[in-house]
Design an enzyme around this catalytic site. Structure first.
Site, mmCIF file in Angstrom:
data_model
loop_
_atom_site.group_PDB
_atom_site.id
_atom_site.type_symbol
_atom_site.label_atom_id
_atom_site.label_comp_id
_atom_site.label_asym_id
_atom_site.label_seq_id
_atom_site.Cartn_x
_atom_site.Cartn_y
_atom_site.Cartn_z
ATOM 1 N N ASP A 142 0.822 -1.200 0.000
ATOM 2 C CA ASP A 142 0.000 0.000 0.000
ATOM 3 C C ASP A 142 0.863 1.260 0.000
ATOM 4 O O ASP A 142 2.085 1.205 0.093
ATOM 5 C CB ASP A 142 -0.910 -0.017 1.230
ATOM 6 N N TYR A 197 5.610 -9.997 7.214
ATOM 7 C CA TYR A 197 5.682 -8.546 7.360
ATOM 8 C C TYR A 197 6.233 -8.197 8.731
ATOM 9 O O TYR A 197 6.146 -8.983 9.686
ATOM 10 C CB TYR A 197 4.291 -7.911 7.233
#
EC number: 5.4.99.12
Length: 422
Positions: A142, A197
């Site tokens: 993103d 992540y």
């Protein structure tokens, strides 16, 4: 029968008779004549001279598609399917994925495609249509999100010193750290088994809700609080219905069920005078905003805005208002290809998609570009403190459809842009 005129000399002439017509090949073109002496000689099909190569029988060899695409010096370089290991700082970019035809919102892929063309790895027209080079990314990160181990797959010309030439045409905050050959049908998104992540945040995020953020740099996380944080993160492990952790997912949508294998918060450390900690989460795939909402809800519980039971309630069918932590601090650390490595890694032709030799380069990039960007931005802009000030407006004890709908956007994966890894 009319006499056939001799065309460009050929040692052999082939004749085919069909339906009263005589077809003859004189090495360059086909000629047909009717058996009637009054018929005119007509070329059936003319092949322009110079567009092919004559074989030993005088026939024209059709040009292959690869001949048309590759001309001049480009024929010296074979086109191969490869993967590139990318590291980048996402600050200032509108995510990973390119928006073709839009120059207003620059993405990481915009920079990469430009570098591929300038380096001579792909033709110019492949930049307009990325399907022509079979381009695919593992994760659709993103806006503002960084990566230390992004992997993309594509077909390119294997020029000399590919990595060096690409990096010479990329900005310093984007680097190609590795390149490996893969099978022709490899797709980095579909072949990816899991994504890891990290999320770096100031530990003041776990302070009690009445703690003054004006003194956030002085806050230090107590070991007991860290244990509670990890107990809450541990409850995410396994398969749960995360429809409340993204937008536009119905409670009974099968794609909202996601499998998490790891989620922990590491020991605190001091940078820029403030204390930070790094959260690590690994799962098969993540929906848009899922990780940030998983972290946001735990922060809200630890700060005292809701009880522990809200986590289990959020996996039920009712709509729960789940706060979304800031995007700053989220980093794609690694993508995993366990199935591919098991099938092809030991076949003697292909390499395992592991990056042990690049680990030092990855760490050096994070230390130079990713960590400083997160720390400096947080210290200067205070994004976490600003976000924490919004927590009181969330209603954790009742459904809050209106607040949930504020997060609506493109319903896609935060990590991979696909539900393929379910």
């Amino acid at each position: 029968m009319q006499k056939i005129r001799a065309l460009i000399g050929s040692p052999r002439v082939l004749s085919i008779k069909s339906n009263g017509w005589l077809y003859k090949c004189a090495g360059i073109r086909w000629i047909m004549s009717e058996e009637s002496g009054n018929a005119q000689t007509k070329p059936l099909k003319r092949v322009e001279e110079g567009n092919g190569e004559s074989g030993e029988n005088g026939h024209i060899r059709k040009k292959l598609k690869s001949d048309v695409e590759q001309t001049g010096d480009e024929r010296k370089h074979p086109k191969r399917k490869v993967v590139l290991l990318l590291a980048y700082s996402g600050k200032g970019y509108y995510g990973m994925q390119r928006n073709a035809g839009s120059s207003q919102f620059k993405t990481i892929e915009d920079e990469l495609v430009t570098a591929l063309i300038k380096s001579g790895c792909i033709p110019d027209n492949h930049g307009d249509d990325m399907k022509k080079m079979s381009f695919q990314r593992c994760a659709r990160t993103d806006k503002g999100v960084s990566a230390a181990g992004q992997v993309v797959s594509l077909k390119l010309w294997m020029i000399e010193d590919v990595k060096e030439k690409l990096n010479s045409n990329l900005p310093p905050q984007i680097r190609v750290l590795g390149l490996k050959r893969v099978t022709g049908g490899f797709n980095s998104k579909n072949s990816c088994d899991a994504r890891t992540y990290s999320y770096m945040l100031p530990t003041v995020a776990f302070a009690p809700k009445d703690y003054s953020t004006e003194n956030s740099a002085a806050f230090r996380l107590e070991p007991e609080t860290l244990q509670r944080v990890n107990r809450l993160f541990g409850s995410y492990k396994g398969t749960h219905n995360f429809h409340n952790f993204t937008s536009q997912k119905a409670a009974r949508d099968p794609s909202a069920r996601r499998y998490i294998t790891e989620m922990t918060c590491g020991e605190p450390f001091v940078r820029g005078g403030a204390e930070f900690a790094e959260i690590t989460v690994r799962g098969q795939s993540f929906m848009m905003h899922q990780i940030r909402k998983m972290i946001g809800l735990v922060i809200a519980v630890v700060k005292g805005y809701s009880g522990d039971e809200v986590l289990k309630r959020s996996w039920g069918e009712e709509k729960v208002d789940v706060p979304k932590a800031p995007g700053l601090g989220l980093v794609l650390e690694k993508v995993h290809f366990d199935r591919y490595n098991k099938r092809f890694g030991g076949d003697g032709l292909h390499e395992c998609l592991e990056w042990t030799e690049e680990e030092q380069a990855i760490l050096a990039f994070k230390e130079e570009h990713i960590y400083p960007s997160i720390v400096e931005t947080e210290c200067q802009e205070g994004s976490m403190a600003s976000w924490m000030a919004t927590l009181p407006i969330h209603d954790f004890e009742a459904t809050a459809k209106g607040a949930q709908d504020k997060d609506r956007g493109q319903d896609d994966d935060e990590g991979n842009g696909s539900d393929s890894a379910l």
